[in-house]
Motif scaffolding. Sequence first.
Motif, PDB file in Angstrom:
ATOM      1  N   PHE A  72       2.847  -8.260   4.945  1.00  0.00           N
ATOM      2  CA  PHE A  72       3.662  -7.656   3.894  1.00  0.00           C
ATOM      3  C   PHE A  72       5.161  -7.623   4.200  1.00  0.00           C
ATOM      4  CE2 PHE A  72      -0.602  -5.850   3.299  1.00  0.00           C
ATOM      5  CZ  PHE A  72      -0.813  -6.179   1.968  1.00  0.00           C
ATOM      6  N   TYR A  76       7.184  -2.293   5.820  1.00  0.00           N
ATOM      7  CA  TYR A  76       5.829  -1.931   5.373  1.00  0.00           C
ATOM      8  C   TYR A  76       5.406  -0.578   5.941  1.00  0.00           C
ATOM      9  CZ  TYR A  76       0.775  -2.289   4.612  1.00  0.00           C
ATOM     10  OH  TYR A  76      -0.524  -2.046   4.229  1.00  0.00           O
ATOM     11  N   ARG A  99      -2.874   2.077   5.502  1.00  0.00           N
ATOM     12  CA  ARG A  99      -2.081   0.867   5.720  1.00  0.00           C
ATOM     13  C   ARG A  99      -2.906  -0.216   6.425  1.00  0.00           C
ATOM     14  NH1 ARG A  99       2.696   0.082   2.905  1.00  0.00           N
ATOM     15  NH2 ARG A  99       2.543   1.972   1.691  1.00  0.00           N
TER      16      ARG A  99
END
Length: 232
Positions: A72, A76, A99
């Motif tokens: 990502f 992030y 996450r």
Amino acid sequence: MGLSDEIVTQIEQPLVTSKEAEYQRQQAEKRQQEQPAAERRQQEQPATERKQRTNAINQPLPDQDDLSSERFGVNYYAKLRDLLAAQDWKASDQETSERMCRVMDRQIKGWLRVEDIEQFPCLDLRNIDRLWVKYSQGKFGFSVQKEIWQSCGSPSGFLNNMTRFGFTVGWRKESFLGMGSGWINPSFETVAPQGHLPTLTTRFGDGDKSLRVGLFVSDWAHLFSRVKTCRL
């Protein structure tokens, strides 16, 4: 017959001028040849060198946190950093779990399989760990837990000292009147034992009706093996 200096000068001057002109012409041709060569060298520069310079530019400064994810990109883990900086351990634990699940496309399931753990990006694992270690002043984090796990004999299941690891990090305690023992809900206090967090658990609902998801206890051995592989 001797010639006067004035006549000699008049004879030599055109020769000198001609030599200078020839020299200037040669230098101009040389510059024209060298300029395209320099441009070609720049264009032919290995892509790896350009990539290394780009990566160096994008690297965080020594006093900055690396919040990037392999999948990502940058920032992030910014929210996780902010929660840890505020010492909101409970929210940090849940944010870590969410996450990590998202990185492996497991956000709906809410837990990681063994194959997910074994393929979890080292960059992400390293950055998560560094944030936990930094903002807990070395008390919490995967690398801290890995050291404790190794000191317990690197157990791989309940029958291989995993319960000993659970007692050490405060995930397990003796039951009432010392009869047996059980796994307990995590503590989100700074006074929690060394290596107590993160637990990678997420709760949905309230009270006794809440659903707790995360890593199964036996899967932590796979996570610590991955931590070791990633050299945390």
